[in-house]
Structure formats: structure tokens, C-alpha cells
Design a protein around this motif. Structure first.
Motif, short mmCIF file in Angstrom:
data_model
loop_
_atom_site.label_atom_id
_atom_site.label_comp_id
_atom_site.label_asym_id
_atom_site.label_seq_id
_atom_site.Cartn_x
_atom_site.Cartn_y
_atom_site.Cartn_z
N LEU A 179 5.31 5.75 8.12
CA LEU A 179 5.26 4.44 7.87
C LEU A 179 6.39 3.62 7.00
CD1 LEU A 179 1.28 3.95 7.96
CD2 LEU A 179 3.10 3.80 9.65
N HIS A 180 6.67 2.73 7.30
CA HIS A 180 7.67 1.99 6.38
C HIS A 180 7.03 1.01 5.50
CE1 HIS A 180 9.78 3.32 10.01
NE2 HIS A 180 10.75 3.80 9.16
N PHE A 181 5.93 1.33 4.88
CA PHE A 181 5.50 0.36 3.72
C PHE A 181 4.56 1.32 2.87
CE2 PHE A 181 2.63 0.63 7.29
CZ PHE A 181 1.34 1.20 6.55
N VAL A 182 4.39 0.52 1.73
CA VAL A 182 3.59 1.48 0.43
C VAL A 182 2.98 0.44 -0.21
CG1 VAL A 182 5.48 1.11 -1.03
CG2 VAL A 182 3.82 2.90 -1.48
N PRO A 183 1.63 0.48 -0.52
CA PRO A 183 0.92 -0.42 -1.36
C PRO A 183 1.13 -0.28 -2.72
CG PRO A 183 -0.52 1.67 -0.95
CD PRO A 183 0.61 2.00 0.00
N ILE A 408 6.82 2.24 -8.43
CA ILE A 408 8.04 1.65 -7.83
C ILE A 408 7.67 1.38 -6.39
CG2 ILE A 408 10.22 2.71 -6.70
CD1 ILE A 408 10.74 3.98 -9.42
N GLY A 409 8.08 0.16 -5.70
CA GLY A 409 7.75 -0.10 -4.28
C GLY A 409 8.67 0.27 -3.20
N ILE A 419 11.73 2.84 1.54
CA ILE A 419 10.44 3.24 1.06
C ILE A 419 10.74 4.56 0.10
CG2 ILE A 419 7.88 3.50 1.04
CD1 ILE A 419 8.97 0.54 1.37
N ALA A 420 10.67 4.58 -1.39
CA ALA A 420 11.17 5.87 -2.09
C ALA A 420 9.89 6.56 -2.54
CB ALA A 420 12.00 5.29 -3.11
N LEU A 421 9.70 7.74 -2.10
CA LEU A 421 8.88 8.63 -3.07
C LEU A 421 9.26 9.49 -3.94
CD1 LEU A 421 7.07 9.53 0.76
CD2 LEU A 421 6.45 7.44 -1.00
N GLY A 422 8.63 10.31 -4.26
CA GLY A 422 8.72 11.16 -5.50
C GLY A 422 10.10 11.92 -5.33
N ARG A 431 19.28 -1.00 -6.50
CA ARG A 431 18.23 -1.86 -6.94
C ARG A 431 16.87 -1.57 -6.54
NH1 ARG A 431 20.95 -7.94 -6.35
NH2 ARG A 431 22.64 -7.38 -7.38
N VAL A 432 16.05 -1.34 -7.61
CA VAL A 432 14.83 -0.84 -7.60
C VAL A 432 13.76 -1.94 -7.88
CG1 VAL A 432 13.31 0.73 -8.77
CG2 VAL A 432 15.54 1.20 -8.31
N VAL A 433 12.87 -2.07 -6.77
CA VAL A 433 11.47 -2.96 -6.84
C VAL A 433 10.55 -2.04 -7.39
CG1 VAL A 433 10.07 -4.47 -5.29
CG2 VAL A 433 12.61 -4.25 -4.79
#
Length: 449
Positions: A179-183, A408-409, A419-422, A431-433
Motif C-alpha cells: 500500500l501507498h499510504f500510512v496513518p 514520519i509520514g 512512504i518511508a519505513l524503518g 524533504r521529510v513530511v
């Protein structure tokens, strides 16, 4: 930080209120005694009565020691003039509120910075842009784009049919690994508390959840939550204010079929002359029989931007009862944000909040390039640019000592949203959201200095 605000109207007072919560040193200048008295009684700020273009008044406000000068009076020429004066008298940075968006379109060509104006903002243009974005994401009640849509923030309320209700974030990630989203934030139904979700956080029915999505993420969310992201083609607008006019112009230019109601005859004819592709109806758009005559039930979206918040909300409720899927209301009372979703209005627009979000990034430390406050939540969404000196630079996300009440979103690298994970490594120029509760913002800022 020492901040001077010229203009104690709606935008100026709201800015002073928000900035005073940040423990900034605020001075508010206005010629209207009543507006200043109210601000002085309700806020921990300094007020000065006088003409904002008066050099002696600016010196009394110690403009020479000012870090940020914000001119938000109702008169555009006054804002431009006072910013020029403030810069010449020693203000480090100036921001002017304007209504003529041509100034923004041609600011580089004209060279406003040479005159002493560092930034131009138009609350009306920001509101029109917000309306246009909300019509792109009809399933969601809150939207915000980073870098032209490389990453998008969307908010929605989870119904019983949502696939991940009853599952933890970690369980949902295992079931939907591509998936291309993260809560990034959750507000439980019936509460005022904002939760920054972790792996063990469980999604529950009625949750108001904010996600960050990369390309395609919005469509995936719609499928998993049972929402329908309906294409909008036919739009009805109540009110020919500047926001109504700009929205009608922008939407008709994009090929939307637009009907606009304006009660003032002269204003209605003026808009009709300027916007030949918009059907302008000289009438009171609150008349339910007239709305039926103009086929409101065939509309895909109804946008209420008249001068009265209550009128806008009630008109949207009428539109909703007639089967209109997407409703947008302009409101000035921030307390209505909590009410809106429970009564069925998808999107509320507030000029003061939009202007404040646009200005707030100048008082945030670190390389903040964009930010927005989450509607009705005690959290902010910030976009930072990573410098070579940033503590976060060249580190994997899992190795960063990130505050527990922040997350980090996503990351934008070379214009592409991820969508960046660990196991994602942050690099210079990224550029970090980040979504953060207000109490953790200072800790987040330190990582990006």
C-alpha cells in the motif's frame, strides 16, 4: 522571536492568538480601539493604537528589533506600504496580505523582495486553492498537497466496512504490504484526543484518521474503506465573494460546469461579464425552491462561500438532503470544525487558519518549507528540507531518536513521494513530511537544524 502584526481584524487577531500560544513576543498594531481592546483583554500580547503606516508608531513597536513583520490589514496598499517601511526600518522578514493575486503570479518578475517584501499571501487565493483540491479528493474530509501532490495528506472517518477496522497498524501493514499510504494521526470518535499511531494502535469504527499517501494511495484507501471517489463535473457555488469568484474562475478554466448564485445585482453582472463560461444567477441561493429549479440534485458538488458561516453550513445541509455528494462550507468560527463532520459536511474552509498555516512556517525552526495544522486535532504536519548538518541526515529512520508523539509520514526525493519505513535512509536534500503533536515540535525541529 519578536513578531509585529499590523491589522487586528479577523486574520490578524487569529494569528496573534496562535502565535501567543507559541510563547512568541507579539505586538499588534491597529487604528481601531475596539479591536485592540478585545485582543488586549484576551491575549498575552502588547497592543499599540495607531496608523500602521506611521513611522513613529512603527518605531514605538521597535520594528528595528523585529524578526518577522506581518501586515494583514483589510487594505492591500496599506499592507504593501507598511512592509516596505518596516524593512527599511530594520525588520528582518516581512509578509504582506494581498487580494490581487496577480501580485503573486508576477512576484519574481516585479521583484517585490527588492522593495522589502519577502512574502505575499492571499487568504482568498489560498481558500480557492483548498476548494479546488477538495474537489479532486471527494471521498476525504481534509486534504493537503506537498510538492504538487508528490505526497498528499487526506483525512477520513472509518466506517464499519473499512477493511482494517479492528486491526492494529502492524496487522494492517502485513495484510496490505504494497500500500501507498500510512496513518499519521487518529482522533477517536467522541473524544478530543489526538493519537500518533504506532504499530500496536488499533483502528476503530468512527475514528477520524489522517493518512499521508503517495501516488495511487488515495484510490487504495477508497477501496479499503468502501468510499467512492466520485468525479466532480457539475458544481454549484453560493456567493460571489472573492473566494466564490476565484473558485468559479479556476474551476471553469479546468472544464467544470459551474453555476454561481449572487444576491447583489451589480456584483452578479460584474462576475457574469468577467466569467462568460460560468452561469451566474442573480438570486438568493438560500431559496430551496430556486435550488430545485436549478437542478441542485444533479450537482456533484455544492460550495457555500457567502458572508455568513451559519448560512453556508445550512445551505450545505440543504444540498446534502438533495443528494449532493460533496459539500464545502466557508466558516469563520473555528468551533464549527468539530461539528461539521457529524452533521455530514465533508469540508470546511477557514481563511484565518489557511493564512496562519502559510505564515507559521516562518516561525518554525529547522528548514520548514510547508506546514498545515490538522483540522480539529492538536497536531501539525510539517515538511522539512534535510541539510547536511541535520542530525537526521544519512541515518536510517529506525535509528533516529524520534519523539514518541511524532511520526514520519513520507519522504520526497527528486520530486517523487515515498512512504518511508524503518529501513529507509534519509539523505541531504530530502524533504521529510512529519506529523507531530504540539508538545513535540521543538524536539522534531532540532533533528532538522
Amino acid at each position: 522571536m519578536k513578531i509585529i502584526i499590523a491589522g487586528a481584524g479577523e486574520v490578524g487577531f487569529h494569528l496573534a492568538k496562535l502565535l501567543s500560544y507559541e510563547s512568541q513576543e507579539i505586538t499588534l498594531i491597529d487604528i481601531d480601539k475596539e479591536s485592540l481592546s478585545y485582543a488586549d483583554a484576551h491575549l498575552d500580547i502588547k497592543v499599540i493604537k495607531g496608523d500602521t503606516t506611521s513611522i513613529s508608531i512603527l518605531k514605538e513597536a521597535r520594528v528595528n528589533n523585529c524578526d518577522l513583520f506581518i501586515a494583514v490589514t483589510a487594505i492591500e496598499t496599506t499592507n504593501i506600504t507598511v512592509c516596505v517601511l518596516a524593512k527599511q526600518l530594520g525588520a528582518k522578514r516581512t509578509i504582506a496580505r494581498i487580494s490581487n493575486t496577480e501580485f503573486i503570479n508576477y512576484k519574481d518578475e516585479v521583484g517585490f523582495t527588492k522593495f522589502g517584501i519577502d512574502e505575499l499571501i492571499s487568504p482568498e487565493a489560498l481558500a480557492a486553492a483548498e476548494i479546488k483540491l477538495s474537489l479532486k479528493q471527494t471521498s476525504f474530509n481534509d486534504t493537503y498537497e506537498f510538492e504538487g501532490g508528490a505526497l498528499t495528506m487526506v483525512g477520513l472517518t472509518l466506517s464499519r466496512s473499512a477493511s482494517f477496522v479492528g486491526k492494529t497498524v502492524k496487522e494492517a501493514a502485513k495484510i496490505f504490504p504494497e500500500l501507498h499510504f500510512v496513518p499519521i494521526a487518529i482522533q477517536r470518535f467522541g473524544t478530543q484526543y489526538t493519537i500518533i499511531p504506532r504499530g500496536s494502535t488499533e483502528f476503530k469504527r468512527g475514528d477520524n484518521v489522517v493518512f499521508v499517501t503517495s501516488e495511487g494511495g488515495g484510490e487504495e484507501l477508497c477501496r479499503l474503506t468502501g468510499k467512492l471517489n466520485k468525479e466532480v463535473k457539475n458544481v454549484m457555488i453560493l456567493g460571489g465573494s472573492q473566494i466564490g469568484y476565484k473558485s468559479a474562475r479556476d474551476l471553469s478554466d479546468k472544464g467544470f460546469n459551474v453555476k454561481l448564485f449572487e444576491e447583489d445585482k451589480e456584483r452578479a453582472f460584474e462576475i457574469a461579464d468577467d466569467l462568460p463560461n460560468v452561469l451566474v444567477i442573480h438570486s438568493d441561493g438560500r431559496n430551496v425552491d430556486l435550488l430545485d429549479e436549478e437542478n441542485i440534485s444533479d450537482m456533484d458538488a455544492f460550495i457555500a462561500v457567502a458572508g455568513n458561516s451559519e448560512t453556508n453550513i445550512m445551505s450545505c445541509l440543504v444540498a446534502k438532503s438533495k443528494g449532493v455528494k460533496k459539500t464545502v462550507a466557508l466558516v469563520e468560527n473555528m468551533d464549527y470544525f468539530e461539528l461539521s463532520h457529524s452533521v455530514g459536511i465533508e469540508t470546511l474552509i477557514n481563511k484565518k487558519l489557511l493564512a496562519a498555516n502559510n505564515i507559521f512556517r516562518y516561525i518554525r525552526k529547522g528548514e520548514v518549507v510547508a506546514m498545515t495544522k490538522l483540522s480539529n486535532m492538536n497536531a501539525e504536519l510539517l515538511e522539512f528540507e534535510v541539510k547536511p548538518t541535520s542530525a537526521i541526515c544519512n541515518k536510517y529512520i529506525k535509528d533516529i531518536d524520534f519523539p514518541r508523539s511524532a511520526i514520519i509520514g513520507g519522504v520526497i526525493r527528486n520530486g517523487l513521494g515515498v512512504i518511508a519505513l524503518g529501513d529507509f535512509k534519509i539523505r541531504e536534500g530530502d524533504r521529510v513530511v512529519v506529523c507531530s503533536l504540539l508538545k513535540s515540535i521543538k524536539g522534531v525541529e532540532k533533528l532538522f537544524r
